[in-house]
Scaffold this active site. Structure first.
Site, PDB file in Angstrom:
ATOM      1  CG  HIS A 131      -1.807  -1.195   1.320  1.00  0.00           C
ATOM      2  ND1 HIS A 131      -1.342  -2.444   1.678  1.00  0.00           N
ATOM      3  CD2 HIS A 131      -3.144  -1.332   1.095  1.00  0.00           C
ATOM      4  CE1 HIS A 131      -2.352  -3.297   1.671  1.00  0.00           C
ATOM      5  NE2 HIS A 131      -3.451  -2.657   1.328  1.00  0.00           N
TER       6      HIS A 131
ATOM      7  CG  HIS B 170      -3.533   0.009   4.994  1.00  0.00           C
ATOM      8  ND1 HIS B 170      -4.490   0.288   5.948  1.00  0.00           N
ATOM      9  CD2 HIS B 170      -3.442   1.114   4.226  1.00  0.00           C
ATOM     10  CE1 HIS B 170      -4.955   1.508   5.761  1.00  0.00           C
ATOM     11  NE2 HIS B 170      -4.334   2.037   4.721  1.00  0.00           N
TER      12      HIS B 170
ATOM     13  N   GLY C 255      -3.074  -3.896  11.810  1.00  0.00           N
ATOM     14  CA  GLY C 255      -3.554  -4.469  10.559  1.00  0.00           C
ATOM     15  C   GLY C 255      -5.065  -4.459  10.585  1.00  0.00           C
TER      16      GLY C 255
ATOM     17  N   GLY D 234     -10.536   4.156   7.500  1.00  0.00           N
ATOM     18  CA  GLY D 234     -10.928   2.797   7.853  1.00  0.00           C
ATOM     19  C   GLY D 234     -10.990   2.578   9.352  1.00  0.00           C
TER      20      GLY D 234
ATOM     21  CG  ASN E 129      -6.803   9.382   2.190  1.00  0.00           C
ATOM     22  OD1 ASN E 129      -7.879   8.820   2.044  1.00  0.00           O
ATOM     23  ND2 ASN E 129      -5.717   8.732   2.630  1.00  0.00           N
TER      24      ASN E 129
ATOM     25  CG  HIS F  25      -5.984   1.737  -0.349  1.00  0.00           C
ATOM     26  ND1 HIS F  25      -6.077   2.434   0.829  1.00  0.00           N
ATOM     27  CD2 HIS F  25      -6.113   0.419  -0.026  1.00  0.00           C
ATOM     28  CE1 HIS F  25      -6.259   1.580   1.821  1.00  0.00           C
ATOM     29  NE2 HIS F  25      -6.293   0.353   1.334  1.00  0.00           N
TER      30      HIS F  25
ATOM     31  CD  GLU G 168     -19.553  -6.659  25.229  1.00  0.00           C
ATOM     32  OE1 GLU G 168     -20.548  -6.915  25.941  1.00  0.00           O
ATOM     33  OE2 GLU G 168     -19.586  -5.877  24.240  1.00  0.00           O
TER      34      GLU G 168
ATOM     35  CG  PHE H  45     -21.656 -10.880  25.399  1.00  0.00           C
ATOM     36  CD1 PHE H  45     -22.592 -11.226  24.438  1.00  0.00           C
ATOM     37  CD2 PHE H  45     -22.115 -10.494  26.646  1.00  0.00           C
ATOM     38  CE1 PHE H  45     -23.958 -11.190  24.706  1.00  0.00           C
ATOM     39  CE2 PHE H  45     -23.471 -10.452  26.930  1.00  0.00           C
ATOM     40  CZ  PHE H  45     -24.395 -10.806  25.959  1.00  0.00           C
TER      41      PHE H  45
ATOM     42  CG  HIS I   4     -23.217 -15.658  33.217  1.00  0.00           C
ATOM     43  ND1 HIS I   4     -22.375 -14.995  34.077  1.00  0.00           N
ATOM     44  CD2 HIS I   4     -24.479 -15.422  33.670  1.00  0.00           C
ATOM     45  CE1 HIS I   4     -23.084 -14.388  35.022  1.00  0.00           C
ATOM     46  NE2 HIS I   4     -24.365 -14.641  34.806  1.00  0.00           N
TER      47      HIS I   4
ATOM     48  CG  HIS J 174     -27.391 -13.867  27.450  1.00  0.00           C
ATOM     49  ND1 HIS J 174     -28.137 -13.337  26.437  1.00  0.00           N
ATOM     50  CD2 HIS J 174     -27.032 -12.819  28.246  1.00  0.00           C
ATOM     51  CE1 HIS J 174     -28.248 -12.024  26.611  1.00  0.00           C
ATOM     52  NE2 HIS J 174     -27.583 -11.690  27.696  1.00  0.00           N
TER      53      HIS J 174
ATOM     54  NE  ARG K  64     -27.198 -16.568  36.635  1.00  0.00           N
ATOM     55  CZ  ARG K  64     -28.303 -17.064  37.181  1.00  0.00           C
ATOM     56  NH1 ARG K  64     -28.512 -18.376  37.164  1.00  0.00           N
ATOM     57  NH2 ARG K  64     -29.190 -16.265  37.748  1.00  0.00           N
TER      58      ARG K  64
END
Length: 690
Positions: free
Chosen positions: A26, A66, A114, A156, A185, A261, A422, A448, A472, A484, A531
C-alpha cells in the site's frame, strides 16, 4: 527540520520502491502522510533509535497498518536497527518488514496493527497506562513517567465500530497525552468514501470530549508541527488533528485515486513521480544529507540521558518507588509471588467452598490483587456478574482536572468500568499490556467473547499477558436462553494459537488457573467460569507434592489435566476400564457417574481437564500417564463436541445445538447432562468395544 520537503520525498520514494519490488503493498498512505511524519518524527517524538525500549519514550502507533512502509521508512531513516536490506525485503518471508507492522519483530514497532481500529484502541490503552503510572509513581519535582502516545489513523479506523468504543473512553478518561493524527484523504479501497462515510468526524470527536484541531493542510509540515505543539498543551482532553491529504501524494496519475491505496504504482508511474517530487536518485538510494536530516540517534541518546539523570535523582529520593517501577516495567512478578500462590491454593483447598467458579475467581483475585499492585481489572458493565472487583481495587475515576481520584491512603482506582464495550475493552487491555507496568484483566459473559475475539487473537499473536474473565460459561446460566448460553465458544477459543483457555471445576482449580495466567508472560489467558455453584472436589493431601511425575493432587492441576479420582476411591479394586474426561461444571457429573458405574462393577478413572491447551503442552510421558493407552476415553463438556475427538475419545457427552430458555436443572435434564446419562454413555462405549 533542515529540509522537510526532501525528508518527505525520501519516505515517498522508499514506499513506492519497496511496494514495487514486492509487487504487493500500500504505497498511497505512506506517500500521503509523509509530511505529517516529518512534522511528528522530526520535531516532536521523544525516542531513542539505539534503545527502542527506553522506558519514557513516546509511543507511536500506526493504526492504519496497511501503510507499513511509512513506519519502516521512518525507523530506517531515523537510525533504528532496520537496514536498507530489510526494506528491500519488504513482505518477504522472515524479514523484519512484514506486510503489516509486528511488535517483537521490528525494532521500534510498539504494536501489531492491521485489523483497522485496533491500533487507535491499543493507543488508548497505552495512554491510560502512562497516566495511571504517572499518578502512582511521580512525586513533586520527579516526573519520571511523562510521555505522549501518538497515533496515525485513516478513514478505515474511524469506520470500524471499535474506534467509537475506544475514543469515547479516551474522552471520559481525559487522556490528554493521547494525540491522534487523522489522514483525511477521502479514499478507501472502493474509491471515494463520501457515499458511505458521511460522518462529521470533528464533531463526533468533540462529542467524545476530545480537543479537535483542523482540518489543516496535511502536506504543510510546519502547520502540522504547530498543531502537534498546540495539542501537547492540552491538560484535560485527548486531541484529534484532522489533516487533509492526498493519497499517493506526488504521483501525477495515481494521487487521489483508489489505485494508489493498495497496489504498486508501476515502473512508469514511479519514474513520473520521481520527476514530479524532484527525487533524482535510484531505487532504495537516499543521499547522505537526507540521512543526516533524519538521523535521530544523537538526539534520542541525549533525551534518554537527560531522563536517566532525572531517574537517578528520583531513585535517590524515592528508592523503593524506583525499584518498584522498574520491576513492573520489566514485567517481573514480586519475589513473594510463589508463596502467594501456595497460600491462595491452600486456602481454597482448606475451605473447600461450594461456590460458582466466577466467585472462586473473585476469591483468588482477593489474594492476587492485594499482592500485585500491577493488576488492573475491569468489566464490560457486568461487574456484579463477572465479579472482577476486589477490596484492593477501587473504582477508577478522574476528576474535572483530569487527575486520578485517590482515597485517603493515596491509592487510585484499579477497577475499570468499561461500559458495554467488549471489543474496545479487549483491545485497550492489549495496549495497557504493551505499554508495560500493568497486568490487565477484564470480564464479560463468555458468549460475548465473539465481540472481542479479534483483539484476543491479536493478544495471542503479540504474545501479551492479558487475562479475559468469561463468566456464564454454559447452558448452566439458565433462563437467559440461547442468546447468552455458550455452546461453541470454549472450542472456538481453544483454536486460537498461543491462547491459554482454562475452565476450572472448583476453587482450587480456579486459583491455579489465575496463578498460571499471571505467570504466562508470553501468552494471554481466557478463564471460563460458571454462574451456578460447583462443589469442591477432594484433592487428597493438601501438602504440595515433590515428585515431578505426580499425576494427581493439587500439584498436578497446573499441568492442565490430572487424575482426580481412581476406581479405588469408589470401592472398585481393579484397574480403570474407562477414563472420564471432564471440564468445569461437568467434573462433578463425572464424579457422580463414576459412583454409579461402580455400582455396576465398572471401574472408571476421572480426569479433570481444566485446560486442554495447557495439557497439550505437557510431555508425552505425562499425557500417557493421565490418559493410559488402550483404555477407552469419554469426554463430558456442555459445549461443542468437535474438539474432543483429537484425544481419541470413544464418545462425547456434549451439545452441538443451541440452548433453550429454562432453569438450569431443566436444561441439564433435557440435554443429557446427568450422572445417569454419562454413566450410560460410558457403558455403551465399553459394550461397543467388547
Amino acid at each position: 527540520m533542515a529540509n522537510s520537503q526532501q525528508m518527505a520525498s525520501a519516505i515517498r520514494a522508499l514506499a513506492m520502491d519497496a511496494v514495487q519490488q514486492a509487487n504487493s503493498g500500500h504505497p498511497g498512505a505512506p506517500m500521503g502522510m509523509a509530511d505529517i511524519a516529518v512534522a511528528l518524527w522530526g520535531d516532536h517524538l521523544h525516542h531513542n533509535p539505539t534503545n527502542p525500549h527506553w522506558m519514557n519514550r513516546d509511543r507511536f502507533v500506526l493504526s492504519n497498518g496497511h501503510g507499513s512502509m511509512l513506519i519502516y521508512a521512518l525507523l530506517h531513516l531515523t537510525g533504528y536497527d532496520l537496514p536498507m536490506s530489510e526494506l528491500k525485503n519488504f513482505r518477504v518471508m522472515h524479514s523484519k518488514t512484514a506486510g503489516h507492522p509486528e511488535v517483537g519483530v521490528t525494532p521500534g514497532v510498539e504494536t501489531t496493527t492491521g485489523p483497522l481500529g485496533q491500533g487507535i484502541t491499543n493507543a488508548v490503552g497505552m495512554a491510560l497506562a502512562e497516566k495511571l503510572l504517572a499518578s502512582e509513581f511521580n512525586r513533586d519535582g520527579h516526573n519520571v513517567v511523562d510521555h505522549h502516545t501518538f497515533v496515525f489513523m485513516g478513514d478505515g479506523c474511524l469506520m470500524e465500530g471499535i474506534s467509537h468504543e475506544a475514543c469515547s473512553l479516551a474522552g471520559a478518561w481525559k487522556l490528554n497525552k493521547l494525540i491522534a493524527l487523522y489522514d483525511d484523504n477521502g479514499i478507501s479501497i472502493d474509491g471515494q468514501v463520501a457515499p458511505w462515510f458521511a460522518d462529521n468526524t470533528p464533531e463526533r470527536f468533540k462529542a467524545y470530549g476530545w480537543n479537535v484541531i483542523g482540518p489543516i493542510n496535511g502536506h504543510d509540515a510546519a502547520e502540522v508541527s504547530q498543531a502537534i505543539a498546540s495539542a501537547k498543551l492540552s491538560t484535560t482532553k485527548p486531541t484529534l488533528i484532522v489533516c487533509k491529504t492526498s493519497i499517493g501524494k506526488g504521483s501525477p496519475n495515481r494521487a487521489d485515486t483508489a489505485k494508489a491505496h493498495g497496489e504498486p504504482l508501476g515502473a512508469e508511474e514511479i519514474a513520473l513521480t520521481r520527476a514530479a517530487i524532484g527525487w533524482n536518485h535510484a531505487p532504495f538510494e537516499v543521499p547522505a544529507e537526507v540521512y543526516a536530516d533524519w538521523d535521530a540517534k544523537a538526539k534520542g541518546m541525549a533525551q534518554e540521558a537527560e531522563w536517566n539523570q532525572a531517574f537517578a535523582a528520583y531513585k535517590a529520593a524515592h528508592p523503593e518507588l524506583a525499584k518498584e517501577l522498574q520491576r513492573r516495567m520489566a514485567g517481573e512478578l514480586p519475589k513473594n509471588f510463589a508463596q502467594t500462590v501456595v497460600d491462595t491454593v491452600i486456602d481454597a483447598h482448606t475451605k473447600a467452598e461450594t461456590v460458582a467458579s466466577r466467585k472462586a475467581s473473585q476469591l483468588a483475585l482477593e489474594h492476587f490483587t492485594a499482592a500485585l499492585p500491577e493488576l488492573l481489572g475491569g468489566s464490560a458493565d457486568l461487574t456484579g456478574s463477572n465479579l472482577t472487583n476486589t477490596k484492593s481495587t477501587l473504582n477508577l475515576r478522574f476528576d474535572a482536572a483530569g487527575h486520578v481520584v485517590k482515597n485517603e491512603a493515596g491509592q487510585g482506582g484499579r477497577h475499570i468500568n468499561f461500559g458495554v464495550r467488549e471489543f474496545g475493552m479487549a483491545a485497550i487491555m492489549n495496549g495497557v499490556a504493551l505499554h508495560g507496568g500493568f497486568i490487565p484483566y477484564g470480564g464479560t459473559f463468555l458468549t460475548f467473547s465473539d465481540y472481542s475475539r479479534n483483539a484476543i487473537r491479536m493478544a495471542a499473536l503479540m504474545k501479551q499477558r492479558v487475562v479475559h474473565v468469561f463468566t456464564h460459561d454454559s447452558i448452566g446460566l439458565g433462563e437467559d436462553g440461547p442468546t447468552h448460553q455458550s455452546i461453541e465458544h470454549a472450542a472456538s477459543l481453544r483454536l486460537i494459537p498461543n491462547l491459554d483457555v482454562w475452565r476450572p471445576a472448583d476453587t482450587a482449580e480456579t486459583a491455579v488457573a489465575w496463578a498460571v495466567a499471571l505467570q504466562n508472560t508470553s501468552r494471554p489467558t481466557a478463564l471460563l467460569l460458571s454462574r451456578q455453584n460447583l462443589p469442591y472436589l477432594p484433592k487428597g493431601d493438601a501438602t504440595p507434592h515433590k515428585t515431578a511425575g505426580d499425576i494427581s493432587g493439587l500439584d498436578a492441576i497446573n499441568k492442565g489435566a490430572y487424575v482426580l479420582a481412581e476406581p479405588s476411591e469408589v470401592g472398585i479394586k481393579k484397574k480403570a476400564q474407562a477414563v472420564l474426561m471432564a471440564t468445569g461444571s461437568e467434573v462433578q457429573l463425572a464424579m457422580k457417574a463414576q459412583a454409579l458405574l461402580a455400582e455396576r462393577k465398572i471401574a472408571v478413572r476421572v480426569v479433570s481437564v481444566p485446560s486442554t491447551t495447557t495439557f497439550d503442552r505437557q510431555s508425552v510421558a505425562y499425557k500417557s500417564a493421565v490418559l493410559p493407552a488402550g483404555v477407552p476415553r469419554i469426554a463430558v463438556e456442555m459445549g461443542s463436541t468437535d474438539g474432543w475427538w483429537k484425544y481419541g475419545v470413544s464418545a462425547v457427552v456434549g451439545i452441538d445445538t443451541y440452548g433453550e430458555s429454562a432453569p438450569a436443572p431443566v436444561l441439564f435434564q433435557h440435554f443429557g447432562f446427568t450422572p445417569e446419562n454419562v454413566a450410560d454413555t460410558v457403558q455403551a462405549a465399553l459394550q461397543k468395544r467388547a
